[in-house]
Design an enzyme around this catalytic site. Structure first.
Site, PDB file in Angstrom:
ATOM      1  N   GLY A   1      48.033  46.386  44.246  1.00 31.75           N
ATOM      2  CA  GLY A   1      49.373  45.800  44.286  1.00 31.75           C
ATOM      3  C   GLY A   1      49.760  45.284  45.653  1.00 31.75           C
ATOM      4  O   GLY A   1      50.913  44.918  45.873  1.00 31.75           O
TER       5      GLY A   1
ATOM      6  N   GLY B   1      48.309  42.632  47.265  1.00 29.51           N
ATOM      7  CA  GLY B   1      48.014  41.216  47.493  1.00 29.51           C
ATOM      8  C   GLY B   1      46.681  40.946  48.153  1.00 29.51           C
ATOM      9  O   GLY B   1      46.500  39.911  48.791  1.00 29.51           O
ATOM     10  N   SER B   2      45.731  41.862  47.989  1.00 22.44           N
ATOM     11  CA  SER B   2      44.451  41.683  48.686  1.00 22.44           C
ATOM     12  C   SER B   2      43.746  40.385  48.276  1.00 22.44           C
ATOM     13  O   SER B   2      43.232  39.667  49.139  1.00 22.44           O
ATOM     14  CB  SER B   2      43.587  42.929  48.469  1.00 22.44           C
ATOM     15  OG  SER B   2      42.406  42.634  47.826  1.00 22.44           O
ATOM     16  N   SER B   3      43.749  40.045  46.999  1.00 24.11           N
ATOM     17  CA  SER B   3      43.039  38.812  46.596  1.00 24.11           C
ATOM     18  C   SER B   3      43.704  37.575  47.193  1.00 24.11           C
ATOM     19  O   SER B   3      43.028  36.677  47.695  1.00 24.11           O
ATOM     20  CB  SER B   3      42.948  38.709  45.064  1.00 24.11           C
ATOM     21  OG  SER B   3      44.245  38.623  44.490  1.00 24.11           O
ATOM     22  N   ALA B   4      45.024  37.537  47.195  1.00 22.78           N
ATOM     23  CA  ALA B   4      45.722  36.368  47.758  1.00 22.78           C
ATOM     24  C   ALA B   4      45.490  36.281  49.263  1.00 22.78           C
ATOM     25  O   ALA B   4      45.286  35.186  49.801  1.00 22.78           O
ATOM     26  CB  ALA B   4      47.222  36.467  47.460  1.00 22.78           C
ATOM     27  N   ALA B   5      45.493  37.437  49.942  1.00 18.10           N
ATOM     28  CA  ALA B   5      45.303  37.421  51.396  1.00 18.10           C
ATOM     29  C   ALA B   5      43.893  36.965  51.757  1.00 18.10           C
ATOM     30  O   ALA B   5      43.705  36.192  52.707  1.00 18.10           O
ATOM     31  CB  ALA B   5      45.587  38.806  51.973  1.00 18.10           C
TER      32      ALA B   5
ATOM     33  N   ASP C   1      52.427  36.320  44.945  1.00 18.08           N
ATOM     34  CA  ASP C   1      51.524  36.920  45.941  1.00 18.08           C
ATOM     35  C   ASP C   1      51.051  35.878  46.952  1.00 18.08           C
ATOM     36  O   ASP C   1      51.144  36.078  48.160  1.00 18.08           O
ATOM     37  CB  ASP C   1      50.305  37.562  45.252  1.00 18.08           C
ATOM     38  CG  ASP C   1      50.653  38.871  44.561  1.00 18.08           C
ATOM     39  OD1 ASP C   1      51.853  39.139  44.340  1.00 18.08           O
ATOM     40  OD2 ASP C   1      49.718  39.630  44.226  1.00 18.08           O
TER      41      ASP C   1
ATOM     42  N   PRO D   1      44.165  47.590  50.741  1.00 15.90           N
ATOM     43  CA  PRO D   1      43.593  48.310  49.584  1.00 15.90           C
ATOM     44  C   PRO D   1      43.366  47.342  48.410  1.00 15.90           C
ATOM     45  O   PRO D   1      44.232  46.527  48.114  1.00 15.90           O
ATOM     46  CB  PRO D   1      44.659  49.356  49.251  1.00 15.90           C
ATOM     47  CG  PRO D   1      45.533  49.461  50.460  1.00 15.90           C
ATOM     48  CD  PRO D   1      45.416  48.174  51.224  1.00 15.90           C
TER      49      PRO D   1
HETATM   50  C1  MEV Z   1      51.683  41.172  41.113  1.00 15.31           C
HETATM   51  O1  MEV Z   1      51.773  41.393  42.514  1.00 15.31           O
HETATM   52  C2  MEV Z   1      53.031  41.030  40.511  1.00 15.31           C
HETATM   53  C3  MEV Z   1      53.096  40.730  39.015  1.00 15.31           C
HETATM   54  O2  MEV Z   1      54.456  40.376  38.749  1.00 15.31           O
HETATM   55  C4  MEV Z   1      52.171  39.631  38.582  1.00 15.31           C
HETATM   56  C5  MEV Z   1      52.574  38.266  39.104  1.00 15.31           C
HETATM   57  O3  MEV Z   1      53.701  38.063  39.537  1.00 15.31           O
HETATM   58  O4  MEV Z   1      51.712  37.362  39.062  1.00 15.31           O
HETATM   59  C6  MEV Z   1      52.785  41.986  38.205  1.00 15.31           C
END
Ligand code: MEV
Length: 312
Positions: free
Chosen positions: A103, A105-109, A150, A99
């Site tokens: 939250g 991690g789609s961009s990192a993945a 992430d 999704p």
């Molecule tokens: C994002 O997955 C988690 C946050 O703590 C941001 C970060 O660690 O870069 C909100």
């Protein structure tokens, strides 16, 4: 053809506090993934790269893309890493069922999948620490001042204890446990939520610092429980972490609704995961409560539920 992928992730403890140097715990979610496929593009000039990401409506040549485009940056980072460009024209196709802006991690993945597939296609398998370091550069374009958690959990594909600037500690999960993830369906931009927390911190550091310190202690206690095979005792720590996240105003009505529903259906603990103000929540479940929690999340409006085993 060269194909590589990278999993999604959830943060168990420590989001936001980790941006301020505190530890955090994150685990990969293998039920969802980003995948990149590299093939040779026969009908184009050598050295050119076509990047296609159908979900994002992208189908462009690398040389047409702006310097700050995250996908273009990932490709250029690989060329710099291995010190040469491809002899043939290449086609990179990216797909992901993680999704977006939730939250997970789609961009990192997506970055890690592209970095790995392209490097592998050019004869160079990126080890996790390099995939993570390069993806971190791309994460800065996406999120401004990311902590690096992430890209780390997604590149190592293992549960990690992470402190910014240090090598991650891979968790020794001595007794597997189960999380139920509920997606509110509300997207939320990490960059904006992190910036809002920063504004609050700048305005009143003396009330924010104890919150981050307590979140850091919860993370350390959680690490000990997980490594001692006592993950079933994590529930109250998750509830307390959620109360502190609410205090810094990163929860939302949708998240609270799912968290309460999960708790009422028997979850041992529940909290938002990631930047908050939308996106996903996680609940700690047992074999007995798992189905009831999943049904309760759906009834409370979750657009998607994902069950994930940690340490299985
Ligand atoms: C994002 O997955 C988690 C946050 O703590 C941001 C970060 O660690 O870069 C909100």
């Amino acid at each position: 053809m060269t194909v590589r992928s990278a999993p999604g992730k959830v943060i168990l403890f420590g989001e936001h506090a980790v941006v301020y140097g505190k530890p955090a715990l994150a685990v990969p979610v293998n039920a969802v993934k980003a995948q990149a496929e590299v093939t040779e593009q026969a009908d184009a000039a050598s050295g050119t790269v076509r990047i296609e990401a159908p979900d994002a409506g992208i189908d462009l040549w690398l040389h047409e893309m702006p310097g700050d485009d995250p996908l273009a940056m990932a490709v250029r980072l690989v060329f710099a890493e291995i010190g040469r460009k491809p002899p043939a024209a290449l086609h990179i196709r990216v797909e992901s069922d993680i999704p977006l802006a939730s939250g997970m991690g789609s961009s990192a993945a997506v970055s890690v999948a592209v970095l790995r597939a392209l490097a592998a296609h050019l004869g160079h398998e990126l080890p996790p620490e390099r995939a993570s370091a390069l993806a971190f550069e791309v994460e800065k374009l996406h999120h401004g001042t990311p902590s690096g958690i992430d890209n780390t959990v997604v590149a190592y594909e293992q549960p990690v204890y992470f402190i910014p600037g240090s090598a991650p500690r891979i968790l020794n999960v001595t007794a597997a446990f189960t999380l139920m993830i509920g997606d509110t369906g509300e997207t939320s931009a990490t960059r904006e939520v992190v910036a809002a927390v920063r504004e609050r911190w700048n305005a009143d550091p003396t009330s924010m610092e104890p919150v981050f310190s307590e979140i850091g202690s919860l993370t350390d206690r959680a690490l000990r429980l997980i490594e001692h095979g006592e993950a079933s005792s994590l529930g109250p720590l998750m509830d307390r972490n959620q109360a502190l996240l609410k205090k810094i105003d990163v929860s939302s009505t949708g998240l609270e609704r799912l968290i309460n529903a999960a708790k009422q259906a028997g979850a041992l603990g529940a909290k938002l995961s990631g930047a908050g103000r939308g996106g996903v929540m996680i609940a700690l479940v047992t074999p007995d409560s798992s189905a009831a929690v999943e049904a309760a999340l759906r009834d409370a409006g979750a657009v998607r539920t994902i069950r994930t085993e940690v340490g299985a």
